[in-house]
Design a protein around this motif. Structure first.
Motif, short mmCIF file in Angstrom:
data_model
loop_
_atom_site.label_atom_id
_atom_site.label_comp_id
_atom_site.label_asym_id
_atom_site.label_seq_id
_atom_site.Cartn_x
_atom_site.Cartn_y
_atom_site.Cartn_z
N ALA A 24 0.74 -1.05 0.00
CA ALA A 24 -0.13 -0.04 -0.05
C ALA A 24 0.72 1.08 -0.11
CB ALA A 24 -0.82 -0.19 1.24
N VAL A 25 1.56 1.47 -0.86
CA VAL A 25 2.16 2.68 -1.15
C VAL A 25 1.45 3.63 -1.86
CG1 VAL A 25 4.43 2.00 -0.61
CG2 VAL A 25 3.51 1.96 -2.93
N LEU A 26 1.46 5.08 -1.45
CA LEU A 26 0.62 6.07 -2.27
C LEU A 26 1.47 7.22 -2.65
CD1 LEU A 26 -2.30 6.29 0.36
CD2 LEU A 26 -2.29 5.05 -2.07
N SER A 27 0.95 7.77 -4.00
CA SER A 27 1.59 8.93 -4.47
C SER A 27 1.56 10.19 -3.91
CB SER A 27 1.35 8.91 -5.93
OG SER A 27 1.85 10.11 -6.57
N PRO A 28 2.62 11.14 -3.71
CA PRO A 28 2.53 12.39 -3.54
C PRO A 28 1.60 13.03 -4.21
CG PRO A 28 4.85 11.75 -3.34
CD PRO A 28 4.03 10.61 -4.41
N ARG A 138 -0.38 -8.49 0.85
CA ARG A 138 -1.52 -8.00 1.77
C ARG A 138 -2.13 -6.75 1.26
NH1 ARG A 138 0.40 -7.83 8.09
NH2 ARG A 138 0.98 -9.82 8.43
N GLY A 139 -3.53 -6.39 1.62
CA GLY A 139 -3.95 -5.31 0.85
C GLY A 139 -5.43 -5.22 1.47
N MET A 276 -3.18 1.66 2.87
CA MET A 276 -3.01 0.38 2.68
C MET A 276 -3.48 -0.53 1.56
SD MET A 276 -3.07 -0.37 6.84
CE MET A 276 -1.88 0.57 7.77
N CYS A 277 -3.97 0.30 0.80
CA CYS A 277 -4.45 -0.03 -0.65
C CYS A 277 -3.27 -0.47 -1.79
CB CYS A 277 -5.60 1.17 -1.17
SG CYS A 277 -7.22 1.23 -0.45
#
Length: 371
Positions: A24-28, A138-139, A276-277
């Motif tokens: 689940a990493v997310l962009s700035p 995981r997600g 965490m998506c």
């Protein structure tokens, strides 16, 4: 002049990397959505202080070996996601995450998030998904059917971690994260320093590994970011390894979110649970909300969602190439568009330098999405 052939093979082979951590990493720059933690939040802690005590939090998002058999934890309610969510069986290959760290995190999130989080935890939870490529991943999973246009995830602005206005350098943002007070149940879900999740980013590669990538602009951007982090750490009296890790958490998890209406402000923040998506460039789901008192940060269903489906979002708004993915997140998107973006950028650069089109040198053609 070095040959372009190694470069072409790297760019156009979607088997270049096995994603170290497609979690689940997310962009700035994902979407206009942020926050200082509520003064009433309990058991808050400084990331920097935790690093100094050499504590290792549970590693959310790391790739779990398919053969591993994690210890089963008792759930507070049979069939529920970590003690929350609706009951009933999920599809084959989808398994509820019931470890102690996840259960504590969800309970604390529910206590801080009020009715918005209570509704979220009836619709979504955390699970592992069996994949051929990565084993167990995981997600976020839908624990109930959700109709198109309805919210899947709702997190109050006050629960997010606000690092301040957009425009600061990554080193400054990392330093702010180290000083931020983060509730320990959420911190325990973040990838720890030195984990495979973290080390997949080019920020932690050796010069030899960067050179082997044959992407000069990635190598130069990575070197510049490393240098800025080292310089900032020296001037601020922060251990460079701590600042490097915190800066990676910023690039991989923070979102840039619109502030008060008509204010023109945009802020950087971490949003527990929503971050965490996992990533899917073709995800139809919509992210919305504002960094304002009483605001709610949401993932709206872009299609009808069935119970048991993984809830993914588009990192970088779906418009970033694998040069950014390997630097900011530590994995490579196997969708062909992510490679095409890099190839087109490089083709233009080579054309400007008098080398002609990469497509022409290959004799044209293109590829479909790998299955």
């Amino acid at each position: 002049m070095p040959s372009l052939l190694p470069l072409l093979s790297l760019l156009l082979s979607s088997a270049l990397f096995a994603p170290a951590t497609p979690y689940a990493v997310l962009s700035p720059n994902s979407f206009p959505l942020p926050s200082m933690l509520s003064p009433g939040m309990s058991r808050k802690t400084s990331l920097h202080a935790k690093f100094e005590r050499q504590q290792t939090p549970a590693n959310f998002g790391s790739k779990v070996a398919a053969s591993s058999k994690p210890k089963k934890e008792k759930a507070s309610k049979a069939g529920a996601i970590g003690g929350f969510g609706s009951g009933g069986k999920l599809p084959k290959g989808v398994k509820v995450v019931r470890d102690k760290a996840t259960t504590r995190f969800l309970k604390e999130l529910a206590s801080k998030g009020g009715s918005s989080v209570a509704k979220t935890l009836k619709r979504a939870g955390l699970a592992t998904f069996a994949t051929q490529e990565y084993g167990l991943l995981r997600g976020v999973v839908a624990t109930a059917d959700v109709k198109k246009g309805e919210p899947i995830i709702e997190i109050p602005y006050e629960v997010a971690v606000d690092l301040g206005k957009e425009g600061m350098g990554v080193a400054e943002a990392g330093a702010r994260l180290l000083k931020a007070e983060i509730w320990e149940e959420y911190e325990a879900m973040l990838p720890p320093q030195g984990s495979p999740d973290v080390l997949g980013s080019s920020d932690f590669w050796s010069d030899e590994d960067l050179a082997a990538l044959h992407l000069p602009h990635v190598a130069s951007e990575t070197a510049a970011r490393k240098a800025s982090i080292i310089d900032y750490a020296s001037s601020a009296g922060i251990p460079p390894s701590d600042l490097s890790h915190a800066s990676w958490l910023v690039t991989s998890r923070c979102l840039t979110v619109e502030g008060e209406q008509d204010s023109g402000e945009r802020k950087k923040l971490l949003i527990p649970f929503l971050d965490m998506c996992n990533h899917d460039r073709r995800s139809p789901h919509v992210l919305t909300g504002r960094a304002a008192d009483g605001g709610v940060l949401k993932v709206l269903a872009g299609k009808d969602v069935k119970k048991g489906e993984q809830i993914c979002i588009r990192y970088g708004g779906g418009g970033e190439g694998n040069d950014r993915f390997i630097q900011d997140y530590g994995f490579v998107d196997d969708c062909v568009e992510a490679f095409d973006i890099v190839a087109k950028d490089l083709s233009a650069a080579c054309s400007d330098a008098g080398f002609g089109s990469l497509k022409a040198s290959l004799g044209g053609g293109g590829g479909g999405r790998r299955t």
